[in-house]
Enzyme design. Structure first.
Site, PDB file in Angstrom:
ATOM      1  N   TRP A   1      -0.971 -12.446  -3.288  1.00 55.15           N
ATOM      2  CA  TRP A   1      -1.824 -13.634  -3.205  1.00 55.15           C
ATOM      3  C   TRP A   1      -3.155 -13.475  -3.923  1.00 55.15           C
ATOM      4  O   TRP A   1      -3.852 -14.452  -4.153  1.00 55.15           O
ATOM      5  CB  TRP A   1      -2.116 -13.950  -1.729  1.00 55.15           C
ATOM      6  CG  TRP A   1      -2.517 -12.735  -0.945  1.00 55.15           C
ATOM      7  CD1 TRP A   1      -1.713 -11.981  -0.141  1.00 55.15           C
ATOM      8  CD2 TRP A   1      -3.796 -12.080  -0.925  1.00 55.15           C
ATOM      9  NE1 TRP A   1      -2.407 -10.907   0.375  1.00 55.15           N
ATOM     10  CE2 TRP A   1      -3.687 -10.953  -0.080  1.00 55.15           C
ATOM     11  CE3 TRP A   1      -5.026 -12.346  -1.523  1.00 55.15           C
ATOM     12  CZ2 TRP A   1      -4.763 -10.095   0.165  1.00 55.15           C
ATOM     13  CZ3 TRP A   1      -6.100 -11.491  -1.282  1.00 55.15           C
ATOM     14  CH2 TRP A   1      -5.961 -10.384  -0.448  1.00 55.15           C
TER      15      TRP A   1
ATOM     16  N   ALA B   1       3.660 -14.656  -2.372  1.00 56.75           N
ATOM     17  CA  ALA B   1       3.102 -14.429  -1.044  1.00 56.75           C
ATOM     18  C   ALA B   1       3.146 -15.722  -0.237  1.00 56.75           C
ATOM     19  O   ALA B   1       2.951 -16.819  -0.773  1.00 56.75           O
ATOM     20  CB  ALA B   1       1.675 -13.915  -1.158  1.00 56.75           C
TER      21      ALA B   1
ATOM     22  N   GLY C   1       1.893  -5.424  -5.287  1.00 59.94           N
ATOM     23  CA  GLY C   1       1.572  -5.568  -3.877  1.00 59.94           C
ATOM     24  C   GLY C   1       1.235  -4.244  -3.234  1.00 59.94           C
ATOM     25  O   GLY C   1       0.770  -3.308  -3.882  1.00 59.94           O
TER      26      GLY C   1
ATOM     27  N   GLU D   1       3.481  -2.362  -9.483  1.00 60.32           N
ATOM     28  CA  GLU D   1       2.024  -2.216  -9.574  1.00 60.32           C
ATOM     29  C   GLU D   1       1.499  -2.335  -8.156  1.00 60.32           C
ATOM     30  O   GLU D   1       1.518  -3.412  -7.572  1.00 60.32           O
ATOM     31  CB  GLU D   1       1.423  -3.286 -10.497  1.00 60.32           C
ATOM     32  CG  GLU D   1      -0.030  -2.998 -10.864  1.00 60.32           C
ATOM     33  CD  GLU D   1      -1.025  -3.693  -9.967  1.00 60.32           C
ATOM     34  OE1 GLU D   1      -1.564  -3.006  -9.050  1.00 60.32           O
ATOM     35  OE2 GLU D   1      -1.270  -4.886 -10.170  1.00 60.32           O
ATOM     36  N   LEU D   2       1.052  -1.207  -7.612  1.00 61.53           N
ATOM     37  CA  LEU D   2       0.702  -1.155  -6.200  1.00 61.53           C
ATOM     38  C   LEU D   2      -0.813  -1.039  -6.035  1.00 61.53           C
ATOM     39  O   LEU D   2      -1.568  -1.602  -6.806  1.00 61.53           O
ATOM     40  CB  LEU D   2       1.463  -0.013  -5.532  1.00 61.53           C
ATOM     41  CG  LEU D   2       2.983  -0.045  -5.789  1.00 61.53           C
ATOM     42  CD1 LEU D   2       3.673   1.154  -5.141  1.00 61.53           C
ATOM     43  CD2 LEU D   2       3.602  -1.343  -5.318  1.00 61.53           C
TER      44      LEU D   2
ATOM     45  N   CYS E   1      -6.792  -4.807  -6.962  1.00 61.40           N
ATOM     46  CA  CYS E   1      -6.318  -3.421  -7.051  1.00 61.40           C
ATOM     47  C   CYS E   1      -7.145  -2.621  -8.049  1.00 61.40           C
ATOM     48  O   CYS E   1      -7.344  -1.423  -7.873  1.00 61.40           O
ATOM     49  CB  CYS E   1      -4.849  -3.398  -7.456  1.00 61.40           C
ATOM     50  SG  CYS E   1      -3.742  -4.111  -6.229  1.00 61.40           S
TER      51      CYS E   1
ATOM     52  N   GLU F   1      -7.155   2.383   0.575  1.00 57.56           N
ATOM     53  CA  GLU F   1      -7.755   1.344  -0.260  1.00 57.56           C
ATOM     54  C   GLU F   1      -8.531   0.351   0.609  1.00 57.56           C
ATOM     55  O   GLU F   1      -7.989  -0.198   1.571  1.00 57.56           O
ATOM     56  CB  GLU F   1      -6.668   0.605  -1.034  1.00 57.56           C
ATOM     57  CG  GLU F   1      -7.201  -0.487  -1.941  1.00 57.56           C
ATOM     58  CD  GLU F   1      -6.115  -1.186  -2.723  1.00 57.56           C
ATOM     59  OE1 GLU F   1      -6.426  -1.789  -3.760  1.00 57.56           O
ATOM     60  OE2 GLU F   1      -4.934  -1.139  -2.303  1.00 57.56           O
TER      61      GLU F   1
END
Length: 468
Positions: free
Chosen positions: A136, A162, A212, A234-235, A268, A367
């Site tokens: 999101w 999302a 996510g 892609e985290l 991120c 994070e």
């Protein structure tokens, strides 16, 4: 989690949506598979025409879709407009570059001869139906950076967005439909996370991409691995922002604030850990803290707002737990550290700076997804590199130094998918984007991104012994 638009600025539920059932999912899968059989042979000029048309329509819709994004996830309206403009740019970039990026590659005559061939080449062919599981925080951009290259490569897309940005998700399907894409080339599936496994295991789905959380990435990777299907992940990220004595401190401080609170701190690739050499630490800390404290928190629709609400009540609670844990274990709050007064109805949190961080604090390893910065003092280059790498994540990094040898050291030793010197980490369609370690694998954007979901095919022609 219900599929609904809930305004994070006041907690009001504005619209709810029914989840797609098994019959609806089956129709979408069948439509996507049929669309791929037709669309895969569409020539690149026609694909470029369709993508350019989508870009034109999005540009016309910029203000309206920006308001939708702000309403659904709380980013400042100016940032939402910029996100839409960035998507337009990426669509046009791929429309203009895909033919070159996907052109056949030819080995040298010597290499062809050594292989025993009369002719040989490498061709990039589309894989098929690609499932995109998207977050999101950048509800338009995250999808576009998948959809633009995937569609230009001849794939078709299924979007599981999302659950808190359903209107943005539906807009994207409508955008590609209005642009003239054949039915089924891009579909939005309004489904919950429980439906993902069944969709991904369906043999008509060739691959998946996910942006996510780490748990979501693990789940999709495990399912895709069991099915032997290609994935790009892609985290999370906990990017270091290193400031060394030769830095332009004025620019380093100013950029640090933007790098930490972009998208209300929910990015991120936002700088999160500020690692500052002891010779400039006190000056940096004082100026950085003052600027963070001066930011305006409030209505994301107002042009004067710097930081809007977090996207969800749970997201704010998670952030508060990290800050509270750090304070209990001895961290010093230089500014912020609580919910702002007068904004009780929404999910707001003050821009916060913490100092005195130690490895025993959760925020050192986890994070922080919100406007919270952690400050570290280091005595030299080796300590800065070691601390920058002391994280399970490896998405990107920022380093401020004008010393060429220091730049080379960080470019060599930082464990991350990107190293940005004297500037802020950002994504651009011409540059590959992605991470290492628990930040994921694979690359989006640039030529690397468009080829991720291609069948890299060797085409070999044997010599004809009867040819003269």
């Amino acid at each position: 989690m219900p599929i609904a638009t809930v305004n994070p600025a006041n907690g009001e539920t504005l619209r709810t949506f029914d989840e797609l059932g098994a019959d609806g999912i089956e129709r979408c899968l069948a439509t996507a598979a049929s669309a791929f059989r037709r669309y895969r042979t569409t020539d690149l000029p026609e694909r470029a025409r369709l993508m350019s048309r989508a870009a034109d329509l999005l540009e016309e819709d910029q203000d309206a879709i920006a308001r939708t994004m702000t309403t659904e996830m709380g980013k400042p309206l100016a940032a939402a407009r910029a996100e839409a403009a960035k998507c337009v740019k990426a669509m046009r970039w791929y429309a203009g570059h895909a033919e070159i990026l996907l052109a056949d590659e030819f080995p040298s005559e010597t290499e062809v001869k050594d292989s025993g061939a009369a002719h040989a080449r490498v061709r990039y062919r589309p894989l098929g139906v690609v499932l995109a599981v998207m977050p999101w925080n950048f509800p338009l951009w995250q999808v576009t950076r998948f959809a633009a290259p995937a569609l230009m490569a001849g794939n078709v897309g299924l979007l599981k967005h999302a659950s808190n940005v359903p209107q943005t998700a539906l807009y994207l399907e409508d955008l590609f439909r209005r642009a003239g894409y054949p039915e089924g080339c891009f579909q939005t599936l309004l489904v919950g996370s429980r439906a993902v496994e069944g969709i991904l295991r369906d043999p008509r789905v060739a691959a998946a991409t996910l942006t996510g959380s780490e748990p979501a990435g693990r789940s999709v990777a495990a399912i895709a691995g069991d099915e032997i299907k290609k994935t790009v992940l892609e985290l999370g990220g906990s990017d270091p922002y290193v400031v060394l004595p030769s830095a332009d401190l004025d620019r380093a401080v100013s950029t640090a604030v933007t790098a930490r609170v972009q998208n209300n701190g929910q990015s991120c690739i936002a700088a999160k850990r500020f690692i500052v050499h002891t010779r400039v630490y006190d000056d940096f800390a004082e100026r950085f803290t003052a600027r963070m404290a001066a930011l305006t928190v409030g209505d994301p629709m107002a042009d004067t707002t710097d930081v809007g609400p977090l996207a969800s009540e749970q997201g704010r609670a998670d952030l508060e737990e990290l800050v509270d844990d750090a304070v209990r274990r001895g961290a010093t709050v230089l500014c912020g550290g609580s919910r702002p007064e007068g904004l009780e109805r929404g999910w707001f949190y003050e821009p916060t700076v913490l100092a005195g961080i130690t490895p025993g604090m959760r925020i050192h390893r986890e994070e922080a997804f919100g406007p919270v910065a952690t400050l570290y003092r280091v005595g030299g280059l080796d300590e800065a590199v070691e601390l920058a790498n002391d994280t399970p994540f490896g998405l990107s990094s920022n380093v401020w130094t004008r010393d060429r040898e220091e730049q080379e050291r960080f470019a060599r030793d930082i464990e991350a998918g990107g190293v940005f010197f004297n500037g802020m980490t950002a994504s651009h369609p011409a540059l590959p984007f992605g991470g290492v370690k628990r930040s994921g694998y694979g690359r989006e954007l640039a030529g690397h991104g468009i080829r991720e979901f291609c069948n890299v095919t060797t085409v070999w022609h044997g010599a004809d012994p009867d040819a003269s």
